[in-house]
Design a protein around this motif. Structure first.
Motif, PDB file in Angstrom:
ATOM      1  N   ALA A  14       0.755  -1.103  -0.363  1.00 58.10           N
ATOM      2  CA  ALA A  14      -0.135  -0.096   0.326  1.00 58.10           C
ATOM      3  C   ALA A  14       1.025   1.104  -0.163  1.00 58.10           C
ATOM      4  O   ALA A  14       2.208   1.207   0.852  1.00 58.10           O
ATOM      5  CB  ALA A  14      -0.833   0.349   1.282  1.00 58.10           C
ATOM      6  N   ARG A  15       0.666   2.363  -0.474  1.00 61.23           N
ATOM      7  CA  ARG A  15       1.247   3.356  -0.495  1.00 61.23           C
ATOM      8  C   ARG A  15       1.087   4.379   0.678  1.00 61.23           C
ATOM      9  O   ARG A  15       0.044   4.506   0.832  1.00 61.23           O
ATOM     10  CB  ARG A  15       0.786   4.186  -1.989  1.00 61.23           C
ATOM     11  N   SER A  16       1.870   5.054   0.614  1.00 62.49           N
ATOM     12  CA  SER A  16       1.880   5.959   1.730  1.00 62.49           C
ATOM     13  C   SER A  16       0.901   6.753   1.313  1.00 62.49           C
ATOM     14  O   SER A  16       0.855   7.752   0.177  1.00 62.49           O
ATOM     15  CB  SER A  16       2.725   6.396   2.527  1.00 62.49           C
ATOM     16  N   MET A  17       0.160   7.929   2.529  1.00 66.52           N
ATOM     17  CA  MET A  17      -0.347   9.120   1.835  1.00 66.52           C
ATOM     18  C   MET A  17       0.055   9.843   0.765  1.00 66.52           C
ATOM     19  O   MET A  17       1.624  10.129   1.466  1.00 66.52           O
ATOM     20  CB  MET A  17      -0.722  10.057   3.625  1.00 66.52           C
ATOM     21  N   MET A  18      -0.511  10.821   0.329  1.00 63.95           N
ATOM     22  CA  MET A  18       0.568  11.837  -1.054  1.00 63.95           C
ATOM     23  C   MET A  18       0.376  13.079   0.780  1.00 63.95           C
ATOM     24  O   MET A  18      -0.405  13.650   1.597  1.00 63.95           O
ATOM     25  CB  MET A  18      -0.282  12.456  -1.241  1.00 63.95           C
ATOM     26  N   PRO A  19       1.710  13.272   0.690  1.00 62.22           N
ATOM     27  CA  PRO A  19       2.488  14.765   1.700  1.00 62.22           C
ATOM     28  C   PRO A  19       1.349  15.810   1.305  1.00 62.22           C
ATOM     29  O   PRO A  19       0.618  16.211   0.116  1.00 62.22           O
ATOM     30  CB  PRO A  19       3.377  15.299   0.769  1.00 62.22           C
TER      31      PRO A  19
END
Length: 107
Positions: free
Chosen positions: A45-50
């Motif tokens: 899973a990708r981390s949240m966008m900054p």
């Protein structure tokens, strides 16, 4: 004629009984494990966008504030007469945009 009626009623009864009985489903042992083993491996899973501090709306508002200030200066210096309606509209827009920018910065 009565034979056809009896056959139709008998057929209707058999159809109704077949519909009343639910299908008997048997799931083989280990079915879920076999199915899961065939699935391709999932990407992590990708981390949240900054969250960017300045968004396009803020940048656009800053550009509009600068343009309104320049237009207000040009209009005010070109017409040394009384305060016009155009100048009032420009000052109002400038004040509202500046207020919006500072209120968003504090939040």
């Amino acid at each position: 004629m009565t034979e056809d009626l009896d056959r139709n009623q008998n057929l209707d009864l058999r159809i109704a009984e077949a519909l009343d009985r639910g299908p008997h489903v048997i799931v083989p042992e280990g079915f879920a494990a076999r199915l899961a083993s065939r699935l391709p491996e999932q990407a992590p899973a990708r981390s949240m966008m900054p969250v960017f501090r300045y968004t396009y709306s803020r940048r656009l508002a800053m550009v509009c504030v600068a343009l309104l200030a320049m237009v207000l200066l040009v209009v005010a210096t070109s017409r040394p007469s009384n305060f016009t309606l155009a100048e009032a509209i420009f000052v109002g827009e400038l004040a509202l945009l500046t207020l919006w920018l500072f209120s968003r910065r504090m939040a």
